[in-house]
Design a protein around this motif. Structure first.
Motif, short mmCIF file in Angstrom:
data_model
loop_
_atom_site.label_atom_id
_atom_site.label_comp_id
_atom_site.label_asym_id
_atom_site.label_seq_id
_atom_site.Cartn_x
_atom_site.Cartn_y
_atom_site.Cartn_z
N VAL A 263 0.63 -0.59 -0.22
CA VAL A 263 0.26 0.02 -0.07
C VAL A 263 0.87 1.20 0.15
O VAL A 263 1.84 1.60 1.50
N LEU A 264 0.78 1.67 -1.01
CA LEU A 264 1.37 3.02 -1.77
C LEU A 264 1.12 4.18 -0.68
O LEU A 264 -0.32 4.88 -0.56
N ASP A 265 1.96 4.43 0.86
CA ASP A 265 2.19 5.63 2.13
C ASP A 265 1.73 6.42 1.56
O ASP A 265 3.11 7.76 1.92
N LEU A 266 0.67 7.72 0.69
CA LEU A 266 1.04 8.74 -0.08
C LEU A 266 1.34 9.84 1.71
O LEU A 266 2.20 11.00 0.90
N GLN A 267 0.94 9.56 1.94
CA GLN A 267 0.52 10.46 3.13
C GLN A 267 1.65 10.89 4.20
O GLN A 267 2.46 12.13 4.57
N ALA A 268 3.00 9.61 3.92
CA ALA A 268 4.58 9.65 4.45
C ALA A 268 4.98 10.56 3.79
O ALA A 268 5.57 11.39 4.46
N VAL A 269 4.47 11.48 2.65
CA VAL A 269 5.60 12.16 2.17
C VAL A 269 5.08 13.75 2.54
O VAL A 269 6.39 14.60 3.02
N PRO A 270 4.34 14.67 2.83
CA PRO A 270 4.69 15.46 3.39
C PRO A 270 5.24 14.95 4.57
O PRO A 270 5.03 16.28 5.56
N VAL A 282 9.19 8.70 -4.33
CA VAL A 282 8.14 7.61 -4.17
C VAL A 282 8.78 6.83 -5.40
O VAL A 282 9.25 7.04 -6.20
N ASP A 283 8.73 4.89 -4.61
CA ASP A 283 9.09 4.31 -5.48
C ASP A 283 7.30 3.63 -5.81
O ASP A 283 6.95 2.48 -4.88
N PRO A 284 6.94 4.01 -7.27
CA PRO A 284 5.77 3.33 -7.32
C PRO A 284 5.51 2.06 -8.14
O PRO A 284 4.62 1.05 -7.59
N SER A 285 6.48 1.30 -8.42
CA SER A 285 7.08 0.47 -8.91
C SER A 285 6.70 -1.23 -8.08
O SER A 285 6.20 -1.70 -7.98
N MET A 297 -0.06 6.66 -9.43
CA MET A 297 -0.05 6.54 -8.59
C MET A 297 1.63 7.60 -8.63
O MET A 297 2.00 8.16 -7.55
N SER A 298 2.13 7.42 -9.99
CA SER A 298 3.22 8.61 -10.51
C SER A 298 2.84 10.24 -9.51
O SER A 298 3.35 10.40 -9.56
N ALA A 306 6.72 14.78 -3.62
CA ALA A 306 7.68 14.14 -3.80
C ALA A 306 8.81 14.68 -4.61
O ALA A 306 8.41 15.18 -5.34
N SER A 307 10.37 14.52 -4.23
CA SER A 307 11.01 15.50 -4.64
C SER A 307 11.19 14.65 -6.00
O SER A 307 11.94 15.14 -6.58
#
Ligand code: PEP
Ligand code: MN
Length: 361
Positions: A263-270, A282-285, A297-298, A306-307
């Motif tokens: 599960v891609l945790d995009l909340q982790a980014v901010p 982020v690694d969506p693969s 997801m990218s 994401a940077s």
């Protein structure tokens, strides 16, 4: 954190460092535009703040509550007075600036022709950095372990990676799976990757940090954000702050089918951007484990701030020796990079720097 007075002398700084060492502690000395701040590395209970505050040149001692301190955004604000993020420089590529950075290439290096072809294609697609695994972490001992499984294979694959990077003018990144690989990989690669499974391997982190090259550090799929950042601190405490943090998905929940690998945790980014000054990619693969989700997801990762992205690419995914199901083609990558740049611009133009930490250009 020992905050020195403005204009504290080199001798005063050196004597604080000496005092820490005499208590069995190490020091992280940061001199910024405002003042010098000395971060204590080690067990703080060995020394008292009252004692430190009597040393010449010391203004005050401040406790940073989080288990990670040297990578804490609060720390850099103390000596620089800035809340900007760190830009990790790899050759001509800047990671952590306003423009996202794209790392792309095969899951594993399978041969020279395969790598050279993919390198040429991802460069044409707009990639900034070339990836390719030599030492593969695999769940099954019966799966392809990467060309690194033999000594000659490792050296050969790494030299191809270097050659491809030089030929197509891209810095290269590859994973260091064990302590015995560090010196070898550091001779060839520009960024050393620590894979998800090794996030908790503190001896490896210390050894990789000491190689003095930027480190791409992946979150373990079962780790909380706090654990992830706490282990990043091992790299920083070894004197290497060129750390790129990578979210790559956490374990899914429930008993039924989840349809994705992680599960891609995009909340982790901010969240991480609030907590630290380090760039987050982020690694969506590996998160999705299926190619049809990579584009969506990218774009979402870029919208989340994401940077950069690390994406697996292959010209013949059906024949790939690992992770074929999640690899996209270079032309798909090209379209994706275009869209990601547009999303990034749209977010910036809308004034949406949601974390509140402005990028530098
Ligand atoms: C990889 O990037 O090659 C890889 C194995 O990723 P992770 O460590 O995130 O599983
Ligand atoms: Mn892979």
């Amino acid at each position: 954190m020992i905050i020195m007075k403005k204009g504290a002398t080199a001798e005063e700084i050196a004597s604080v460092v000496h005092d820490l060492k005499s208590h069995g502690l190490e020091a992280d000395v940061s001199t910024g535009e405002i003042r010098t701040v000395i971060g204590i590395i080690g067990d703080e209970s060995r020394i008292s703040a009252t004692h430190l505050e009597t040393l010449p040149g010391v203004k005050e001692v401040r406790l940073i509550e989080t288990p990670y301190k040297l990578i804490n955004r609060e720390y850099s604000a103390l000596f620089d007075g800035k809340t900007e993020s760190r830009v990790v420089k790899v050759g001509k590529v800047n990671i952590g600036n306003c423009e996202p950075v794209f790392m792309a290439g095969p899951c594993a290096i399978e041969g020279k022709d395969q790598l050279m072809r993919i390198a040429e294609d991802v460069k044409a697609a707009g990639a900034d950095i070339l990836r390719g695994g030599v030492f593969k972490p695999r769940t099954s001992v019966h799966s392809f372990q990467g060309l690194g499984s033999s000594k000659e294979g490792a050296e050969r694959a790494l030299s191809w990676l270097r050659e491809a990077g030089d030929k197509y003018d891209m810095p290269v990144i590859t994973e260091v799976r064990g302590e015995s690989h560090v010196d070898l990989v550091a001779r060839y690669a520009d960024i050393l990757q620590i894979g998800s499974r090794n996030m908790y391997n503190q001896d490896l982190l210390i050894k990789v940090a000491a190689a003095g090259k930027p480190v791409l550090f992946k979150r373990h799929f079962g780790a909380s954000i706090e654990e992830f950042l706490s282990f990043s601190e091992y790299i920083a405490a070894s004197g290497n702050k060129d750390i790129i943090l990578c979210e790559r998905g956490i374990v899914p929940v429930g008993r039924g089918k989840n349809y994705t690998r992680y599960v891609l945790d995009l909340q982790a980014v901010p969240v991480i951007q609030r907590e630290t000054y380090l760039p987050v990619v982020v690694d969506p693969s590996h998160a999705a484990g299926r190619r049809d989700l990579i584009a969506t997801m990218s774009l979402s990762a870029i919208a989340a701030g994401a940077s950069g992205l690390e994406i697996e690419v292959h010209h013949n995914a059906k024949e790939a020796r690992c992770d074929g199901q999640q690899m996209i083609t270079a032309s798909e990558l090209g379209a994706l990079i275009e869209s990601c740049r547009r999303v990034n611009r749209a977010i910036r133009d809308s004034g949406g720097d949601y974390t509140g930490y402005k990028c530098k250009n």
